[in-house]
Scaffold this motif. Sequence first.
Motif, PDB file in Angstrom:
ATOM      1  N   THR A 158       0.850  -1.183   0.000  1.00  0.00           N
ATOM      2  CA  THR A 158       0.000   0.000   0.000  1.00  0.00           C
ATOM      3  C   THR A 158       0.881   1.225   0.000  1.00  0.00           C
ATOM      4  O   THR A 158       2.034   1.177   0.404  1.00  0.00           O
ATOM      5  CB  THR A 158      -0.912   0.055   1.239  1.00  0.00           C
ATOM      6  N   THR A 159       0.358   2.290  -0.498  1.00  0.00           N
ATOM      7  CA  THR A 159       1.085   3.543  -0.426  1.00  0.00           C
ATOM      8  C   THR A 159       0.316   4.485   0.482  1.00  0.00           C
ATOM      9  O   THR A 159      -0.908   4.452   0.557  1.00  0.00           O
ATOM     10  CB  THR A 159       1.268   4.186  -1.814  1.00  0.00           C
ATOM     11  N   TYR A 160       1.062   5.296   1.118  1.00  0.00           N
ATOM     12  CA  TYR A 160       0.525   6.244   2.079  1.00  0.00           C
ATOM     13  C   TYR A 160      -0.236   7.340   1.352  1.00  0.00           C
ATOM     14  O   TYR A 160       0.295   8.017   0.493  1.00  0.00           O
ATOM     15  CB  TYR A 160       1.711   6.808   2.861  1.00  0.00           C
ATOM     16  N   LYS A 161      -1.494   7.509   1.674  1.00  0.00           N
ATOM     17  CA  LYS A 161      -2.325   8.552   1.077  1.00  0.00           C
ATOM     18  C   LYS A 161      -2.384   9.791   1.972  1.00  0.00           C
ATOM     19  O   LYS A 161      -2.643  10.876   1.500  1.00  0.00           O
ATOM     20  CB  LYS A 161      -3.731   7.997   0.841  1.00  0.00           C
ATOM     21  N   GLY A 162      -2.140   9.612   3.269  1.00  0.00           N
ATOM     22  CA  GLY A 162      -2.098  10.765   4.146  1.00  0.00           C
ATOM     23  C   GLY A 162      -2.856  10.589   5.437  1.00  0.00           C
ATOM     24  O   GLY A 162      -3.480   9.573   5.698  1.00  0.00           O
ATOM     25  N   VAL A 163      -2.776  11.645   6.242  1.00  0.00           N
ATOM     26  CA  VAL A 163      -3.535  11.737   7.484  1.00  0.00           C
ATOM     27  C   VAL A 163      -4.570  12.831   7.291  1.00  0.00           C
ATOM     28  O   VAL A 163      -4.268  13.912   6.782  1.00  0.00           O
ATOM     29  CB  VAL A 163      -2.624  12.063   8.683  1.00  0.00           C
ATOM     30  N   PHE A 164      -5.787  12.529   7.679  1.00  0.00           N
ATOM     31  CA  PHE A 164      -6.896  13.461   7.574  1.00  0.00           C
ATOM     32  C   PHE A 164      -7.387  13.772   8.980  1.00  0.00           C
ATOM     33  O   PHE A 164      -7.395  12.899   9.852  1.00  0.00           O
ATOM     34  CB  PHE A 164      -8.019  12.854   6.728  1.00  0.00           C
ATOM     35  N   LYS A 165      -7.815  15.003   9.207  1.00  0.00           N
ATOM     36  CA  LYS A 165      -8.221  15.435  10.541  1.00  0.00           C
ATOM     37  C   LYS A 165      -9.604  16.076  10.490  1.00  0.00           C
ATOM     38  O   LYS A 165      -9.907  16.853   9.597  1.00  0.00           O
ATOM     39  CB  LYS A 165      -7.212  16.448  11.083  1.00  0.00           C
ATOM     40  N   SER A 166     -10.411  15.728  11.481  1.00  0.00           N
ATOM     41  CA  SER A 166     -11.710  16.361  11.670  1.00  0.00           C
ATOM     42  C   SER A 166     -11.725  17.020  13.042  1.00  0.00           C
ATOM     43  O   SER A 166     -11.285  16.422  14.025  1.00  0.00           O
ATOM     44  CB  SER A 166     -12.826  15.320  11.601  1.00  0.00           C
ATOM     45  N   THR A 167     -12.228  18.226  13.123  1.00  0.00           N
ATOM     46  CA  THR A 167     -12.436  18.889  14.414  1.00  0.00           C
ATOM     47  C   THR A 167     -13.928  18.991  14.715  1.00  0.00           C
ATOM     48  O   THR A 167     -14.327  19.667  15.653  1.00  0.00           O
ATOM     49  CB  THR A 167     -11.803  20.296  14.424  1.00  0.00           C
ATOM     50  N   THR A 168     -14.718  18.272  13.895  1.00  0.00           N
ATOM     51  CA  THR A 168     -16.180  18.329  14.005  1.00  0.00           C
ATOM     52  C   THR A 168     -16.774  16.949  14.276  1.00  0.00           C
ATOM     53  O   THR A 168     -17.836  16.615  13.756  1.00  0.00           O
ATOM     54  CB  THR A 168     -16.781  18.907  12.715  1.00  0.00           C
ATOM     55  N   SER A 169     -16.079  16.144  15.055  1.00  0.00           N
ATOM     56  CA  SER A 169     -16.542  14.786  15.379  1.00  0.00           C
ATOM     57  C   SER A 169     -16.829  13.953  14.141  1.00  0.00           C
ATOM     58  O   SER A 169     -17.796  13.191  14.085  1.00  0.00           O
ATOM     59  CB  SER A 169     -17.773  14.830  16.283  1.00  0.00           C
ATOM     60  N   GLY A 170     -15.984  14.104  13.110  1.00  0.00           N
ATOM     61  CA  GLY A 170     -16.099  13.278  11.919  1.00  0.00           C
ATOM     62  C   GLY A 170     -17.081  13.764  10.882  1.00  0.00           C
ATOM     63  O   GLY A 170     -17.339  13.063   9.909  1.00  0.00           O
ATOM     64  N   GLN A 171     -17.625  14.955  11.027  1.00  0.00           N
ATOM     65  CA  GLN A 171     -18.582  15.464  10.038  1.00  0.00           C
ATOM     66  C   GLN A 171     -17.901  15.989   8.780  1.00  0.00           C
ATOM     67  O   GLN A 171     -18.497  16.006   7.713  1.00  0.00           O
ATOM     68  CB  GLN A 171     -19.465  16.547  10.659  1.00  0.00           C
ATOM     69  N   SER A 172     -16.644  16.433   8.901  1.00  0.00           N
ATOM     70  CA  SER A 172     -15.858  16.873   7.754  1.00  0.00           C
ATOM     71  C   SER A 172     -14.383  16.675   8.083  1.00  0.00           C
ATOM     72  O   SER A 172     -13.997  16.650   9.253  1.00  0.00           O
ATOM     73  CB  SER A 172     -16.144  18.339   7.427  1.00  0.00           C
ATOM     74  N   PHE A 173     -13.567  16.510   7.033  1.00  0.00           N
ATOM     75  CA  PHE A 173     -12.139  16.247   7.208  1.00  0.00           C
ATOM     76  C   PHE A 173     -11.318  17.142   6.301  1.00  0.00           C
ATOM     77  O   PHE A 173     -11.766  17.512   5.211  1.00  0.00           O
ATOM     78  CB  PHE A 173     -11.815  14.784   6.862  1.00  0.00           C
ATOM     79  N   ILE A 174     -10.096  17.449   6.745  1.00  0.00           N
ATOM     80  CA  ILE A 174      -9.107  18.089   5.885  1.00  0.00           C
ATOM     81  C   ILE A 174      -7.850  17.228   5.924  1.00  0.00           C
ATOM     82  O   ILE A 174      -7.567  16.551   6.919  1.00  0.00           O
ATOM     83  CB  ILE A 174      -8.772  19.535   6.330  1.00  0.00           C
ATOM     84  N   GLN A 175      -7.112  17.218   4.825  1.00  0.00           N
ATOM     85  CA  GLN A 175      -5.855  16.476   4.783  1.00  0.00           C
ATOM     86  C   GLN A 175      -4.778  17.320   5.460  1.00  0.00           C
ATOM     87  O   GLN A 175      -4.599  18.478   5.123  1.00  0.00           O
ATOM     88  CB  GLN A 175      -5.473  16.166   3.353  1.00  0.00           C
ATOM     89  N   VAL A 176      -4.095  16.737   6.455  1.00  0.00           N
ATOM     90  CA  VAL A 176      -3.113  17.492   7.207  1.00  0.00           C
ATOM     91  C   VAL A 176      -1.677  17.074   6.899  1.00  0.00           C
ATOM     92  O   VAL A 176      -0.746  17.772   7.275  1.00  0.00           O
ATOM     93  CB  VAL A 176      -3.375  17.439   8.726  1.00  0.00           C
ATOM     94  N   CYS A 177      -1.513  15.933   6.218  1.00  0.00           N
ATOM     95  CA  CYS A 177      -0.153  15.508   5.921  1.00  0.00           C
ATOM     96  C   CYS A 177      -0.154  14.404   4.880  1.00  0.00           C
ATOM     97  O   CYS A 177      -1.060  13.588   4.843  1.00  0.00           O
ATOM     98  CB  CYS A 177       0.498  15.099   7.228  1.00  0.00           C
TER      99      CYS A 177
END
Length: 141
Positions: free
Chosen positions: A115-134
């Motif tokens: 597998t290849t690394y696609k990234g880490v995604f973060k939500s500050t809304t209890s999983g309602q939306s995400f942004i890619q952080v790395c």
Amino acid sequence: MLSYRQSGASGGPFANMDGTDFGNTWILRIIGDFTDIEVKPDGVGADIYATRFRSLTNYFYTSSNYGANWTKISIPAITGIVRCAIAVTPNNSNVVYLLAGRDVGAQPPGTPMPTTYKGVFKSTTSGQSFIQVCTTPNILN
């Protein structure tokens, strides 16, 4: 009461919730090939997060009522993902992280699927939306 049951070698857990008869009758709430399930560490346990793999697409689900109902959350940036791992920080239980990896194609028989690394995604809304952080470094290879 929420119960998870493994469904064979290739299937993921079933999520079930009992009715009002102390677990004598079970109602199937969601089914699929789930790769990870986490409970929000807020001391209540009503919020549950799950990732499900299906046809080279990984879906993220949330439940805010102990698994009685589930909502599929769209995360367009993680198409082609075959594995997502969920983490929820106890320091701020509204923060949810996804670690995502994707398939790199068919491999010869007997060769592990890389597998290849696609990234880490973060939500500050209890999983309602995400942004890619790395996206680097590639921690999967």
